[in-house]
Scaffold this motif. Structure first.
Motif, PDB file in Angstrom:
ATOM      1  N   ASP A  10      37.502  42.145  29.586  1.00  0.00           N
ATOM      2  CA  ASP A  10      38.786  42.644  30.084  1.00  0.00           C
ATOM      3  C   ASP A  10      39.109  42.114  31.479  1.00  0.00           C
ATOM      4  O   ASP A  10      40.253  41.759  31.762  1.00  0.00           O
ATOM      5  CB  ASP A  10      38.801  44.170  30.104  1.00  0.00           C
ATOM      6  CG  ASP A  10      38.840  44.767  28.713  1.00  0.00           C
ATOM      7  OD1 ASP A  10      39.265  44.069  27.765  1.00  0.00           O
ATOM      8  OD2 ASP A  10      38.423  45.938  28.554  1.00  0.00           O
ATOM      9  N   THR A  11      38.119  42.068  32.354  1.00  0.00           N
ATOM     10  CA  THR A  11      38.345  41.580  33.714  1.00  0.00           C
ATOM     11  C   THR A  11      38.736  40.105  33.702  1.00  0.00           C
ATOM     12  O   THR A  11      39.625  39.680  34.448  1.00  0.00           O
ATOM     13  CB  THR A  11      37.092  41.797  34.582  1.00  0.00           C
ATOM     14  OG1 THR A  11      36.730  43.182  34.525  1.00  0.00           O
ATOM     15  CG2 THR A  11      37.334  41.395  36.026  1.00  0.00           C
ATOM     16  N   CYS A  12      38.090  39.330  32.846  1.00  0.00           N
ATOM     17  CA  CYS A  12      38.423  37.896  32.745  1.00  0.00           C
ATOM     18  C   CYS A  12      39.841  37.715  32.211  1.00  0.00           C
ATOM     19  O   CYS A  12      40.583  36.854  32.692  1.00  0.00           O
ATOM     20  CB  CYS A  12      37.420  37.176  31.848  1.00  0.00           C
ATOM     21  SG  CYS A  12      35.761  37.109  32.562  1.00  0.00           S
ATOM     22  N   ARG A  13      40.217  38.533  31.234  1.00  0.00           N
ATOM     23  CA  ARG A  13      41.587  38.437  30.695  1.00  0.00           C
ATOM     24  C   ARG A  13      42.609  38.803  31.761  1.00  0.00           C
ATOM     25  O   ARG A  13      43.660  38.169  31.873  1.00  0.00           O
ATOM     26  CB  ARG A  13      41.730  39.328  29.463  1.00  0.00           C
ATOM     27  CG  ARG A  13      41.083  38.736  28.227  1.00  0.00           C
ATOM     28  CD  ARG A  13      41.562  39.409  26.968  1.00  0.00           C
ATOM     29  NE  ARG A  13      41.170  40.789  26.875  1.00  0.00           N
ATOM     30  CZ  ARG A  13      40.238  41.261  26.050  1.00  0.00           C
ATOM     31  NH1 ARG A  13      39.597  40.458  25.246  1.00  0.00           N
ATOM     32  NH2 ARG A  13      39.953  42.542  26.025  1.00  0.00           N
ATOM     33  N   LYS A  14      42.308  39.812  32.557  1.00  0.00           N
ATOM     34  CA  LYS A  14      43.210  40.214  33.641  1.00  0.00           C
ATOM     35  C   LYS A  14      43.351  39.079  34.659  1.00  0.00           C
ATOM     36  O   LYS A  14      44.458  38.760  35.099  1.00  0.00           O
ATOM     37  CB  LYS A  14      42.663  41.468  34.323  1.00  0.00           C
ATOM     38  CG  LYS A  14      43.492  41.959  35.482  1.00  0.00           C
ATOM     39  CD  LYS A  14      42.870  43.186  36.112  1.00  0.00           C
ATOM     40  CE  LYS A  14      43.624  43.610  37.340  1.00  0.00           C
ATOM     41  NZ  LYS A  14      42.976  44.742  38.019  1.00  0.00           N
ATOM     42  N   ALA A  15      42.231  38.453  34.997  1.00  0.00           N
ATOM     43  CA  ALA A  15      42.256  37.342  35.952  1.00  0.00           C
ATOM     44  C   ALA A  15      43.079  36.180  35.399  1.00  0.00           C
ATOM     45  O   ALA A  15      43.885  35.591  36.115  1.00  0.00           O
ATOM     46  CB  ALA A  15      40.838  36.890  36.273  1.00  0.00           C
ATOM     47  N   LYS A  17      45.471  36.295  33.291  1.00  0.00           N
ATOM     48  CA  LYS A  17      46.889  36.662  33.255  1.00  0.00           C
ATOM     49  C   LYS A  17      47.533  36.425  34.629  1.00  0.00           C
ATOM     50  O   LYS A  17      48.671  35.969  34.715  1.00  0.00           O
ATOM     51  CB  LYS A  17      47.020  38.132  32.848  1.00  0.00           C
ATOM     52  CG  LYS A  17      48.415  38.572  32.531  1.00  0.00           C
ATOM     53  CD  LYS A  17      48.402  39.989  32.004  1.00  0.00           C
ATOM     54  CE  LYS A  17      49.758  40.382  31.482  1.00  0.00           C
ATOM     55  NZ  LYS A  17      49.748  41.741  30.930  1.00  0.00           N
ATOM     56  N   LEU A  18      46.786  36.723  35.698  1.00  0.00           N
ATOM     57  CA  LEU A  18      47.307  36.548  37.051  1.00  0.00           C
ATOM     58  C   LEU A  18      47.120  35.123  37.574  1.00  0.00           C
ATOM     59  O   LEU A  18      47.694  34.752  38.599  1.00  0.00           O
ATOM     60  CB  LEU A  18      46.648  37.550  38.004  1.00  0.00           C
ATOM     61  CG  LEU A  18      47.015  39.020  37.747  1.00  0.00           C
ATOM     62  CD1 LEU A  18      46.211  39.943  38.644  1.00  0.00           C
ATOM     63  CD2 LEU A  18      48.509  39.247  37.946  1.00  0.00           C
ATOM     64  N   PHE A  94      36.624  40.122  40.228  1.00  0.00           N
ATOM     65  CA  PHE A  94      38.079  40.145  40.363  1.00  0.00           C
ATOM     66  C   PHE A  94      38.540  41.482  40.928  1.00  0.00           C
ATOM     67  O   PHE A  94      39.506  42.074  40.480  1.00  0.00           O
ATOM     68  CB  PHE A  94      38.746  39.849  39.014  1.00  0.00           C
ATOM     69  CG  PHE A  94      40.143  39.282  39.160  1.00  0.00           C
ATOM     70  CD1 PHE A  94      40.344  38.038  39.732  1.00  0.00           C
ATOM     71  CD2 PHE A  94      41.244  40.005  38.731  1.00  0.00           C
ATOM     72  CE1 PHE A  94      41.616  37.524  39.883  1.00  0.00           C
ATOM     73  CE2 PHE A  94      42.529  39.496  38.870  1.00  0.00           C
ATOM     74  CZ  PHE A  94      42.715  38.251  39.439  1.00  0.00           C
ATOM     75  N   ASP A  95      37.833  41.956  41.940  1.00  0.00           N
ATOM     76  CA  ASP A  95      38.240  43.186  42.616  1.00  0.00           C
ATOM     77  C   ASP A  95      39.328  42.858  43.646  1.00  0.00           C
ATOM     78  O   ASP A  95      39.786  41.724  43.730  1.00  0.00           O
ATOM     79  CB  ASP A  95      37.026  43.872  43.261  1.00  0.00           C
ATOM     80  CG  ASP A  95      36.305  42.976  44.278  1.00  0.00           C
ATOM     81  OD1 ASP A  95      36.825  41.876  44.605  1.00  0.00           O
ATOM     82  OD2 ASP A  95      35.220  43.363  44.730  1.00  0.00           O
ATOM     83  N   GLN A  99      40.866  39.176  44.755  1.00  0.00           N
ATOM     84  CA  GLN A  99      42.283  38.860  44.563  1.00  0.00           C
ATOM     85  C   GLN A  99      42.911  38.436  45.893  1.00  0.00           C
ATOM     86  O   GLN A  99      43.719  37.501  45.937  1.00  0.00           O
ATOM     87  CB  GLN A  99      43.005  40.063  43.957  1.00  0.00           C
ATOM     88  CG  GLN A  99      42.601  40.326  42.524  1.00  0.00           C
ATOM     89  CD  GLN A  99      43.233  41.566  41.944  1.00  0.00           C
ATOM     90  OE1 GLN A  99      44.363  41.914  42.276  1.00  0.00           O
ATOM     91  NE2 GLN A  99      42.503  42.256  41.068  1.00  0.00           N
TER      92      GLN A  99
END
Length: 105
Positions: A10-15, A17-18, A94-95, A99
């Motif tokens: 999930d964290t990798c997908r969030k990263a 996306k951004l 990716f905290d 970011q």
């Protein structure tokens, strides 16, 4: 920019996306180049190894005593994710601090 991680993280997908222009490398399938691992280990030391992961919990005591780079070469999913490489700069995780370091915060 290269993002090393897992496609189901999930964290990798969030990263991703951004960071839509980042090249994604799935460490489970493609691994991480040895020189990248060495540079990341030199910068992040013990933080690079995710000792809270399922993979870590499944290792026996003898395997856990191996050198971190050897463990990461054998079990790339032990790496804390994502590892973002942007030229010579590396960011781990990716905290909020990561970011901000990437100019997103």
């Amino acid at each position: 920019m290269i993002l090393y991680g897992l496609k189901n993280c999930d964290t990798c997908r969030k990263a991703l996306k951004l960071l839509p222009d980042a090249t994604f490398v799935d460490v489970r399938g493609e691994g991480v180049p040895a020189e990248v691992l060495q540079q990341a280990h030199a910068q992040f030391e013990s933080k690079l190894l995710n000792t809270r992961s399922t993979t870590w919990r499944q290792l026996d005591e003898a395997e856990r005593t191996k050198a971190p780079l050897e463990l990461l070469a054998e079990h790339p999913t032990l790496m804390k994710r994502p590892l973002i490489v942007d030229g010579v700069r590396m960011v781990l995780g990716f905290d909020k601090a990561a970011q901000t370091a990437l100019g997103l915060g």
